[in-house]
Design an enzyme around this catalytic site. Structure first.
Site, PDB file in Angstrom:
ATOM      1  N   SER A   1       0.867  -1.196   0.000  1.00  0.00           N
ATOM      2  CA  SER A   1       0.000   0.000   0.000  1.00  0.00           C
ATOM      3  C   SER A   1       0.890   1.228   0.000  1.00  0.00           C
ATOM      4  O   SER A   1       2.045   1.157   0.463  1.00  0.00           O
ATOM      5  CB  SER A   1      -0.866   0.005   1.262  1.00  0.00           C
ATOM      6  OG  SER A   1      -1.452   1.276   1.476  1.00  0.00           O
TER       7      SER A   1
ATOM      8  N   TYR B   1      -1.938  -0.817  10.531  1.00  0.00           N
ATOM      9  CA  TYR B   1      -1.986  -1.015   9.073  1.00  0.00           C
ATOM     10  C   TYR B   1      -0.662  -0.576   8.442  1.00  0.00           C
ATOM     11  O   TYR B   1      -0.098  -1.268   7.596  1.00  0.00           O
ATOM     12  CB  TYR B   1      -3.165  -0.219   8.491  1.00  0.00           C
ATOM     13  CG  TYR B   1      -3.448  -0.516   7.035  1.00  0.00           C
ATOM     14  CD1 TYR B   1      -4.100  -1.679   6.650  1.00  0.00           C
ATOM     15  CD2 TYR B   1      -3.062   0.385   6.032  1.00  0.00           C
ATOM     16  CE1 TYR B   1      -4.355  -1.949   5.314  1.00  0.00           C
ATOM     17  CE2 TYR B   1      -3.329   0.121   4.693  1.00  0.00           C
ATOM     18  CZ  TYR B   1      -3.970  -1.051   4.339  1.00  0.00           C
ATOM     19  OH  TYR B   1      -4.224  -1.315   3.015  1.00  0.00           O
TER      20      TYR B   1
END
Ligand code: NDP
Length: 246
Positions: free
Chosen positions: A141, A154
């Site tokens: 990501s 995350y």
């Protein structure tokens, strides 16, 4: 002689980016092992494309014994696995200041996104090494690189995938196996709604605030680009943003 049919395994294939990658792979002629924690969603993929093209597999990437024995649950006739797409991931309970968020939430994010990616890779890689061929695509990501508050778990999970992917590429440098990291920006999937445990209003406001989001098919196209390069070439990283981001 007919072209050899290659097999791809996608985790988190039932929804969002994983589903789009799974679809693109089948459309490109791959046989697919569609793995997801939600059995019904990958069952739908098999129903859509046919059982000869899609083998649905219930797989929770945090379930250690099941992941370790993964290859035993896949018919020998569709092995070896040529392409592994480590896509399963979530941010459930994320966007919370670290001292407030629950420890179970952050450890589950790490277990799924990072440890899950590493464990599934460990289960499949020996077969790829034995065949001296294959592609591993890890869904990272932009969060791996852009560090923002309230996203500790995350961010750590994706930064971990970044580091893992680079080291793995080094480990495999003397083989013909290619290792690719995909770093998408905001993509229109269920991830935001799940992050906020089903709150559709928060999801709506989130996508409205950023105005433009990528579509899962954009990421799938990028993965197919990486896979379609000649064997001497590996796409190490793809950093993909909506047009209005920088
Ligand atoms: P989705 O929630 O739409 O899809 C994620 C899929 O993974 C779902 O099918 C989900 O199942 C499955 N899954 C969740 N936990 C597990 C598990 N333990 N074992 C197996 N499967 C599991 O989200 P996205 O498509 O957006 O996410 C796919 C990947 O893309 C993730 O790694 C995410 O971090 C990454 N990503 C997403 C971005 C975005 O903006 N959407 C941006 C950058 C990266 P279920 O539905 O049952 O939970």
């Amino acid at each position: 002689m007919a072209d050899e049919v290659r097999t791809a395994l996608v985790t988190g294939a039932g929804s969002g980016i994983g589903r789009a990658i799974a679809t693109a792979l089948v459309q490109a002629g791959y046989r697919l092992v569609a793995a997801d924690i939600d059995e019904a969603s990958v069952g739908q993929l098999a129903a859509e494309f046919g059982a000869d093209l899609v083998f649905p597999l219930r797989l929770d990437v945090t379930d250690k014994p099941t992941v370790d024995g993964l290859l035993d649950r896949i018919p020998a006739a569709i092995q070896p696995i040529d392409v592994l797409v480590n896509n399963a991931g979530h941010d459930i309970g994320g966007r919370t200041r670290f001292d407030i968020g629950s420890a179970d939430d952050w450890s589950n994010i790490i277990d799924t996104n990072l440890a899950g990616t590493m464990r599934v890779t460990r289960a499949i890689l020996p077969q790829m090494v034995a065949c001296n061929r294959g592609d591993i695509v890890n869904m990272s990501s932009i969060s791996a690189i852009r560090l923002v508050p309230d996203m500790a778990a995350y961010t750590a999970s994706k930064a971990g995938i970044r580091a893992f992917t680079d080291v793995l590429r080094g480990d495999l440098a003397e083989t013909a196996i290619r290792v690719t990291e995909i770093l998408p920006g905001l993509t229109r999937t269920n991830i935001i709604r799940k992050r906020h445990r089903g709150d559709e209003q928060v999801e709506r406001e989130y996508f409205e605030r950023y105005k433009v989001a990528l579509e899962p098919e954009d990421i799938a196209r990028s993965v197919m680009f990486a896979l379609s390069q000649p064997p001497h070439m590996q796409i190490a990283q793809m950093y993909i943003l909506p047009i209005n981001r920088w």
